[in-house]
Design an enzyme around this catalytic site. Structure first.
Site, mmCIF file in Angstrom:
data_model
loop_
_atom_site.group_PDB
_atom_site.id
_atom_site.type_symbol
_atom_site.label_atom_id
_atom_site.label_comp_id
_atom_site.label_asym_id
_atom_site.label_seq_id
_atom_site.Cartn_x
_atom_site.Cartn_y
_atom_site.Cartn_z
ATOM 1 N N THR A 83 -9.723 -4.807 1.650
ATOM 2 C CA THR A 83 -10.573 -5.338 2.732
ATOM 3 C C THR A 83 -11.230 -4.246 3.572
ATOM 4 O OG1 THR A 83 -8.653 -5.472 4.190
ATOM 5 C CG2 THR A 83 -9.217 -7.465 2.960
ATOM 6 N N THR A 111 -5.879 -11.494 3.622
ATOM 7 C CA THR A 111 -7.016 -10.821 3.000
ATOM 8 C C THR A 111 -8.173 -11.792 2.774
ATOM 9 O OG1 THR A 111 -6.124 -11.320 0.822
ATOM 10 C CG2 THR A 111 -5.510 -9.190 1.772
ATOM 11 N N GLN A 116 1.957 -6.024 -3.232
ATOM 12 C CA GLN A 116 2.434 -6.165 -1.849
ATOM 13 C C GLN A 116 3.745 -5.380 -1.641
ATOM 14 O OE1 GLN A 116 1.329 -9.466 -3.423
ATOM 15 N NE2 GLN A 116 -0.585 -8.534 -2.853
ATOM 16 N N ALA A 173 -4.027 -7.800 -3.708
ATOM 17 C CA ALA A 173 -3.574 -6.448 -4.015
ATOM 18 C C ALA A 173 -4.763 -5.521 -4.223
ATOM 19 C CB ALA A 173 -2.725 -6.467 -5.284
ATOM 20 N N GLY A 174 -4.583 -4.279 -3.829
ATOM 21 C CA GLY A 174 -5.563 -3.242 -4.133
ATOM 22 C C GLY A 174 -4.783 -2.010 -4.524
ATOM 23 N N HIS A 175 -4.788 -1.676 -5.797
ATOM 24 C CA HIS A 175 -3.987 -0.560 -6.286
ATOM 25 C C HIS A 175 -4.904 0.567 -6.731
ATOM 26 C CE1 HIS A 175 -0.281 -3.313 -7.157
ATOM 27 N NE2 HIS A 175 -0.715 -3.391 -5.926
ATOM 28 N N ASP A 210 0.808 -1.227 0.000
ATOM 29 C CA ASP A 210 0.000 0.000 0.000
ATOM 30 C C ASP A 210 0.842 1.278 0.000
ATOM 31 O OD1 ASP A 210 -2.248 -1.612 0.070
ATOM 32 O OD2 ASP A 210 -2.274 -1.641 2.271
ATOM 33 N N ASP A 239 2.373 14.842 1.570
ATOM 34 C CA ASP A 239 1.296 15.755 1.988
ATOM 35 C C ASP A 239 0.589 15.248 3.247
ATOM 36 O OD1 ASP A 239 0.477 13.647 0.198
ATOM 37 O OD2 ASP A 239 -1.546 14.465 0.317
HETATM 38 P P1 GDP Z 1 -0.723 0.301 -3.525
HETATM 39 O O1 GDP Z 1 -1.330 -0.963 -3.057
HETATM 40 O O2 GDP Z 1 0.744 0.377 -3.246
HETATM 41 O O3 GDP Z 1 -1.033 0.615 -4.957
HETATM 42 O O4 GDP Z 1 -1.398 1.461 -2.652
HETATM 43 P P2 GDP Z 1 -2.974 1.627 -2.329
HETATM 44 O O5 GDP Z 1 -3.651 2.135 -3.525
HETATM 45 O O6 GDP Z 1 -3.504 0.399 -1.677
HETATM 46 O O7 GDP Z 1 -2.911 2.694 -1.182
HETATM 47 C C1 GDP Z 1 -2.326 3.928 -1.386
HETATM 48 C C2 GDP Z 1 -3.370 5.023 -1.105
HETATM 49 O O8 GDP Z 1 -2.682 6.248 -0.995
HETATM 50 C C3 GDP Z 1 -4.381 5.198 -2.206
HETATM 51 O O9 GDP Z 1 -5.600 5.585 -1.656
HETATM 52 C C4 GDP Z 1 -3.782 6.334 -3.044
HETATM 53 O O10 GDP Z 1 -4.765 7.077 -3.748
HETATM 54 C C5 GDP Z 1 -3.160 7.153 -1.973
HETATM 55 N N1 GDP Z 1 -1.987 7.938 -2.364
HETATM 56 C C6 GDP Z 1 -0.944 7.573 -3.143
HETATM 57 N N2 GDP Z 1 -0.023 8.550 -3.178
HETATM 58 C C7 GDP Z 1 -0.488 9.548 -2.402
HETATM 59 C C8 GDP Z 1 0.019 10.821 -2.018
HETATM 60 O O11 GDP Z 1 1.103 11.230 -2.366
HETATM 61 N N3 GDP Z 1 -0.769 11.575 -1.188
HETATM 62 C C9 GDP Z 1 -1.990 11.141 -0.748
HETATM 63 N N4 GDP Z 1 -2.672 11.935 0.049
HETATM 64 N N5 GDP Z 1 -2.478 9.948 -1.076
HETATM 65 C C10 GDP Z 1 -1.741 9.151 -1.882
HETATM 66 P P1 IMO Z 2 -0.934 -4.164 -2.280
HETATM 67 O O1 IMO Z 2 -0.474 -4.719 -3.602
HETATM 68 C C1 IMO Z 2 -0.949 -4.587 2.048
HETATM 69 C C2 IMO Z 2 -1.049 -8.664 3.621
HETATM 70 C C3 IMO Z 2 -2.283 -9.118 4.377
HETATM 71 C C4 IMO Z 2 -1.627 -10.060 5.372
HETATM 72 C C5 IMO Z 2 -0.552 -10.735 4.530
HETATM 73 C C6 IMO Z 2 -0.962 -12.072 3.936
HETATM 74 O O2 IMO Z 2 -2.220 -3.447 -2.347
HETATM 75 O O3 IMO Z 2 0.176 -3.397 -1.631
HETATM 76 P P2 IMO Z 2 -2.550 -12.726 1.896
HETATM 77 O O4 IMO Z 2 -3.996 -12.455 1.659
HETATM 78 O O5 IMO Z 2 -1.638 -12.182 0.859
HETATM 79 O O6 IMO Z 2 -2.248 -14.169 2.190
HETATM 80 O O7 IMO Z 2 -2.213 -11.946 3.282
HETATM 81 O O8 IMO Z 2 -0.257 -9.833 3.480
HETATM 82 N N1 IMO Z 2 -1.287 -8.138 2.261
HETATM 83 C C7 IMO Z 2 -1.206 -6.846 1.929
HETATM 84 N N2 IMO Z 2 -0.997 -5.751 2.703
HETATM 85 N N3 IMO Z 2 -1.066 -4.463 0.717
HETATM 86 C C8 IMO Z 2 -1.259 -5.543 -0.067
HETATM 87 O O9 IMO Z 2 -1.240 -5.483 -1.406
HETATM 88 C C9 IMO Z 2 -1.382 -6.797 0.547
HETATM 89 N N4 IMO Z 2 -1.598 -8.046 0.074
HETATM 90 C C10 IMO Z 2 -1.525 -8.859 1.140
HETATM 91 O O10 IMO Z 2 -2.923 -8.044 5.005
HETATM 92 O O11 IMO Z 2 -0.989 -9.337 6.382
HETATM 93 MG MG MG Z 3 -2.908 -1.598 -1.854
#
Ligand code: GDP
Ligand code: IMO
Ligand code: MG
Length: 427
Positions: free
Chosen positions: A300, A128, A223, A39-41, A13, A332
């Site tokens: 989640t 997850t 991850q 993953a959640g991107h 994340d 920020d």
């Molecule tokens: P990922 O799994 O690494 O792709 O990250 P996620 O999307 O799960 O979580 C990152 C969160 O931070 C998302 O809600 C993005 O929109 C947000 N985000 C990413 N970069 C920035 C930033 O520079 N500032 C803020 N405020 N939010 C950000």
């Molecule tokens: P992105 O790509 C953050 C964490 C779960 C748990 C561990 C194992 O969005 O960064 P799993 O379901 O993979 O067997 O869970 O890994 N986890 C993540 N934490 N970002 C993720 O993906 C994750 N994918 C799995 O919360 O601790």
């Molecule tokens: Mg994510």
């Protein structure tokens, strides 16, 4: 420099989706190489938020080829939903390739993940519950089913029956749960397969040919380093290889193809799920970061645990993935705090610990040692260049560069694609 790998430098994340989307503009192909819909991107373009779980974050550029590599575990139902969701969001063109060697994540994997977490109780991993661990376990145990198996209906049915023979015994006799029938599973799987059949390809060949032709390829890790099955905080990890080396295995390319590794890190640290977290803030500062940053899981919805930036972790990520350039996100979010802290190393008794330990018992005895820095104002989101960053924020970034011996190439100051400051030309 044809191929760039994006890796998460912490516990996931970090903003990999945002950085992948930003860098995707300048490449021809974006490849997911491991993980699944754990993953959640998140990508934000012109005020609209998109959440992706399986499809690479290059999908918002119609002309880019998006590849789901062999290292991904593929839940076809989720992929089907994601294709529908993106269509509803206005994505018209799916220039998608799906590996014929990717393993299928099937309904029994999901159920096994759930019942196993329940069984573990307070010792749970905090997964997850998407079935990721059981799907990779089957792959390693050599009883997994792959996308290519779907080409022959009769043989797929036989393979599924064989897998179910084992899974149903486990579900019914060990966990006291209902099992699955072949017919229950096969209808949905075959329906989605018909939909994605035109996308199925030998993606290793596709990617290597693209590189041979001089096209630029971006590998999007899911991850993060500390969730890596080998190098993470085992057993509180995922079951794949989020580190840069995972791109070779999960995409079918040689290491000589990779020109650059970009590590994405937040300006603080978060973790979702259980397991150790040395710089976790269980006080009002941690809560302040969570609220200000809306730190809740993309997949989640769980609250993310928040803490100060831990440079022991980032240094470890730099070492294990060969990161040459850092992208720092959420500068920020941290804005508006009087003083910010950065963990430079740990202390265990009277010993200085500079490298991330293997044993969680050792880690539990490590106390973070902090350097305190001046905070910076909250309103960074309208900045358009690095020079406009407040002095205190620049000092913070300099400390990161000094203590990781790694250049920062990108700084993100908001969720929007455009709220990204490039320090050096990344491509
Ligand atoms: P990922 O799994 O690494 O792709 O990250 P996620 O999307 O799960 O979580 C990152 C969160 O931070 C998302 O809600 C993005 O929109 C947000 N985000 C990413 N970069 C920035 C930033 O520079 N500032 C803020 N405020 N939010 C950000
Ligand atoms: P992105 O790509 C953050 C964490 C779960 C748990 C561990 C194992 O969005 O960064 P799993 O379901 O993979 O067997 O869970 O890994 N986890 C993540 N934490 N970002 C993720 O993906 C994750 N994918 C799995 O919360 O601790
Ligand atoms: Mg994510």
């Amino acid at each position: 420099m044809p191929a760039t790998v994006i890796v998460g430098a912490q516990w996931g994340d970090e903003g990999k989706g945002k950085i992948t989307d930003y860098l995707a503009e300048k490449v021809d192909m974006v490849v997911r190489y491991q993980g699944g819909n754990n993953a959640g991107h998140t990508v934000v373009v012109k005020g609209r938020e998109y959440k992706l779980h399986l499809i690479p974050s290059g999908i918002f550029y119609p002309e880019k080829v998006c590849v789901i590599g062999n290292g991904v575990v593929l839940d076809l139902e989720v992929l089907d939903h994601e294709l529908n969701y993106l269509k509803e969001q206005g994505v018209r063109s799916f220039n998608l390739k799906i590996s014929d060697r990717a393993h299928l994540l099937l309904p029994y994997h999901r159920r096994l993940d759930e019942v196993d977490e329940e069984r573990k109780g307070k010792n749970r991993i905090g997964t997850t519950r998407r079935g990721i661990g059981p799907a990779y376990a089957d792959k390693t145990a050599r009883i997994g089913l792959r996308v290519c198996d779907l080409a022959d209906r009769a043989s797929f049915r036989a393979k599924l029956a064989m897998a179910l023979d084992e899974k149903n015994r486990l579900l019914e006799r060990v966990y006291g749960q209902p099992g699955f029938t072949v017919d229950e599973i096969i209808g949905e799987v075959e329906r989605v397969y018909e939909r994605i059949r035109p996308f199925v390809a030998d993606t290793s060949l596709v990617i290597n040919q693209a590189i041979d032709e001089g096209r630029k390829v971006l590998f999007e890790g899911a991850q993060g380093t500390l969730l890596d099955i080998d190098l993470g905080t085992y057993p509180y990890v995922t079951s794949s290889h989020p580190i840069a080396g995972g791109a070779c295995i999960g995409a079918g390319i040689g290491p000589t193809r990779i020109g650059r590794v970009v590590g994405v890190m937040k300006s603080y640290t978060t973790r979702v799920g259980d397991g150790p977290f040395p710089t976790e803030l269980l006080d009002e500062t941690g809560e302040w970061i969570r609220q200000r940053g809306a730190e809740y899981g993309t997949t989640t919805g769980r609250p993310r645990r928040c803490g100060w930036l831990d440079l022991v972790i980032v240094r470890y990520a730099v070492r294990t993935s060969g990161i040459g350039l850092l992208a720092v996100t959420r500068l920020d979010t941290l804005g508006g705090i009087d003083k910010v802290k950065v963990c430079t190393h740990y202390r265990k008794g009277d010993q200085k610990v500079a490298e991330f330990p293997a044993s969680l018992d050792d880690l539990a005895q490590c106390q973070p040692v902090y350097e305190e820095l001046e905070g910076w104002p909250a309103d960074l989101d309208r900045l358009t260049s690095f020079d406009q960053l407040p002095q205190a924020a620049r000092a913070y970034l300099s400390l990161v560069e000094d203590l990781t011996k790694t250049k920062i190439g990108l700084v993100s100051v908001g969720r929007e694609r455009t709220q990204t400051l490039a320090l050096t030309e990344a491509f």
